[in-house]
Design a protein around this motif. Structure first.
Motif, PDB file in Angstrom:
ATOM      1  N   ASP A   1      -2.110 -13.884  -2.247  1.00  0.00           N
ATOM      2  CA  ASP A   1      -3.760 -13.637  -1.502  1.00  0.00           C
ATOM      3  C   ASP A   1      -3.954 -12.326  -1.689  1.00  0.00           C
ATOM      4  O   ASP A   1      -3.457 -11.474  -2.410  1.00  0.00           O
ATOM      5  CB  ASP A   1      -3.607 -14.010  -0.152  1.00  0.00           C
ATOM      6  CG  ASP A   1      -2.269 -13.132   0.726  1.00  0.00           C
ATOM      7  OD1 ASP A   1      -2.037 -11.929   0.428  1.00  0.00           O
ATOM      8  OD2 ASP A   1      -2.067 -13.741   1.816  1.00  0.00           O
ATOM      9  N   GLU A   2      -5.180 -11.817  -1.056  1.00  0.00           N
ATOM     10  CA  GLU A   2      -5.786 -10.557  -1.163  1.00  0.00           C
ATOM     11  C   GLU A   2      -4.806  -9.312  -0.863  1.00  0.00           C
ATOM     12  O   GLU A   2      -4.911  -8.282  -1.372  1.00  0.00           O
ATOM     13  CB  GLU A   2      -7.097 -10.591  -0.429  1.00  0.00           C
ATOM     14  CG  GLU A   2      -8.143 -11.387  -0.928  1.00  0.00           C
ATOM     15  CD  GLU A   2      -8.581 -11.165  -2.394  1.00  0.00           C
ATOM     16  OE1 GLU A   2      -8.648  -9.775  -2.652  1.00  0.00           O
ATOM     17  OE2 GLU A   2      -8.731 -11.950  -3.139  1.00  0.00           O
TER      18      GLU A   2
ATOM     19  N   ALA B   1      -3.358  -8.955  -5.743  1.00  0.00           N
ATOM     20  CA  ALA B   1      -3.744 -10.268  -5.691  1.00  0.00           C
ATOM     21  C   ALA B   1      -3.651 -11.245  -6.907  1.00  0.00           C
ATOM     22  O   ALA B   1      -3.790 -10.537  -7.797  1.00  0.00           O
ATOM     23  CB  ALA B   1      -5.094 -10.200  -5.045  1.00  0.00           C
TER      24      ALA B   1
END
Length: 421
Positions: A153-154, A134
């Motif tokens: 993103d994550e 991430a």
């Protein structure tokens, strides 16, 4: 028609002429031209129902725009200032341009604005152990310029939603990891997996006190180096510190040492070894040193004010018992008069820093004899008590005592010369 009326008519006519001329000039300066914009796709076919945006800067550095939607023949008419530099772009869900089309010195003309169908690129970033990463920065580049960018993103994914179809360069980097570069071909919905690898480099730091010119080494103490991925405090050895740190990170570094102020500095580390200087200065202080600790009332003594580097300080305010008595000279000194018996408190201040108080005891001439004798001994102009004078050259008790002793010796000699009666 009398003379006055003729004059009034003449003024009115002249005013009208000037007004018309001014309006004509203003109209010429603000003349608009019409751009006939034809939007075509990659095959040269007209594209209708596409919003076209024209943007330009005014002489006052203000941004102005004009918009319109293409007809079924792909054409739209947009007005812009004559000779302005105009940028043309589209805002559409199906068609896109990676960069605006620039029209120099706009005039009544026809302009072809090419567009292509948009595509998407989804980039998944993992480390060498196939773990999603991430907050990695992804840049999509074409022709040496970035057309889109963002962070993962994550789940380690980043999607660029609207790109012209074609081949792009992906540049992926994250603090602590080496930058990775690879290509992606966008034909519709493209996907790419990018692997990034951890890396470290050497960071050598010289630790300097920049109060001096040139700066001098701070030989002892420690350096604290911090970032989002690294934190260490390392002992200074002969004015230097060597560390092995993660790549592609911005670090803050500060000197940790008694008597020195805390002030952090930024060090940017890429993928090559770095040599950097970190500077600090002593915490500002003032100290007051009186030439005499005991002074006869009514006499003066000099005080010297020094900074944290034991250097005399000019222009510092000196106070006695809270009352300002003057400022130090270019030698950091000031003559202070002691006007009362008892302990007097002397401080120095420059507005930001105030010294610890120094004590000077005022001794009354009619006070205790021992106390007076002690005062006499400390009130020599050179601080040794040998001269029998105060700092301002006035005779003190030392001269009186010497004269008295001399007279006593003479009297004894006279008696001895006379012999017994």
């Amino acid at each position: 028609m009398n003379f006055e009326r003729l004059t009034a008519v003449g003024v009115a006519v002249l005013g009208t002429v000037f007004l018309v001329a001014a309006l004509a000039a203003g109209g010429a300066a603000g003349t608009d031209v019409t751009l006939t914009v034809s939007v075509v796709d990659q095959d040269g076919d007209p594209v209708g129902d596409v919003e076209v945006i024209a943007t330009w800067e005014t002489e006052d550095d203000e941004t102005r725009t004009a918009t319109g939607t293409t007809a079924s023949n792909g054409k739209v008419f947009l007005d812009a200032p004559e000779n302005a530099t105009v940028e043309l772009d589209v805002d559409d869900d199906t068609y896109i341009r990676n960069r605006p089309l620039t029209v120099e010195e706009a005039s009544e003309s026809a302009v072809d604005l090419g567009v292509v169908r948009s595509g998407t690129a989804t980039v998944s970033v993992v480390d060498t152990e196939d773990r999603p990463q991430a907050d990695a920065r992804v840049r999509v580049r074409e022709g040496g310029r970035t057309v889109d960018s963002g962070r993962t993103d994550e789940s380690g994914a980043f999607t660029s939603d609207r790109l012209e179809r074609g081949t792009y360069e992906l540049r992926v980097v994250k603090p602590g990891f080496n930058e990775t570069i690879q290509e992606i071909n966008v034909t519709g919905e493209a996907n790419a997996s990018v692997e990034i690898e951890r890396g470290t480099v050497s960071l050598d730091v010289r630790v300097l006190d920049d109060h001096f010119d040139p700066p001098t080494a701070i030989e002892t103490g420690t350096i604290r180096v911090e970032s989002s991925v690294y934190d260490a405090e390392v002992t200074i050895t002969e004015g230097t510190v060597s560390l092995n740190v993660p790549v592609n990170v911005d670090y803050t570094a500060e000197v940790v040492k008694d008597g020195y102020g805390a002030g952090s500095q930024m060090i940017s580390v890429g993928e090559s070894d770095v040599n950097a200087n970190v500077t600090a200065q002593r915490t500002p202080t003032l100290s007051v040193t009186p030439a005499n600790e005991r002074v006869l009332v009514g006499e003066t003594t000099r005080v010297t004010v020094r900074n944290a580097y034991d250097e005399p300080v000019e222009g510092v305010t000196v106070e006695v018992d809270g009352t300002e008595v003057g400022e130090t000279d270019d030698s950091g000194e000031l003559a202070v008069s002691i006007d009362e018996a008892g302990e007097r408190e002397v401080v120095a201040t420059d507005g930001d820093v105030t010294s610890e108080p120094a004590a000077i005891t005022g001794v009354d001439e009619g006070g205790d004899a021992n106390e007076t004798d002690d005062a006499n001994e400390t009130n020599g102009s050179d601080g040794t008590g040998d001269s029998g004078e105060t700092d301002d050259g006035s005779p003190g008790f030392g001269v009186v005592a010497a004269v008295a002793a001399l007279l006593g010796a003479v009297a004894v000699g006279v008696r001895r010369g006379r012999g017994p009666d």
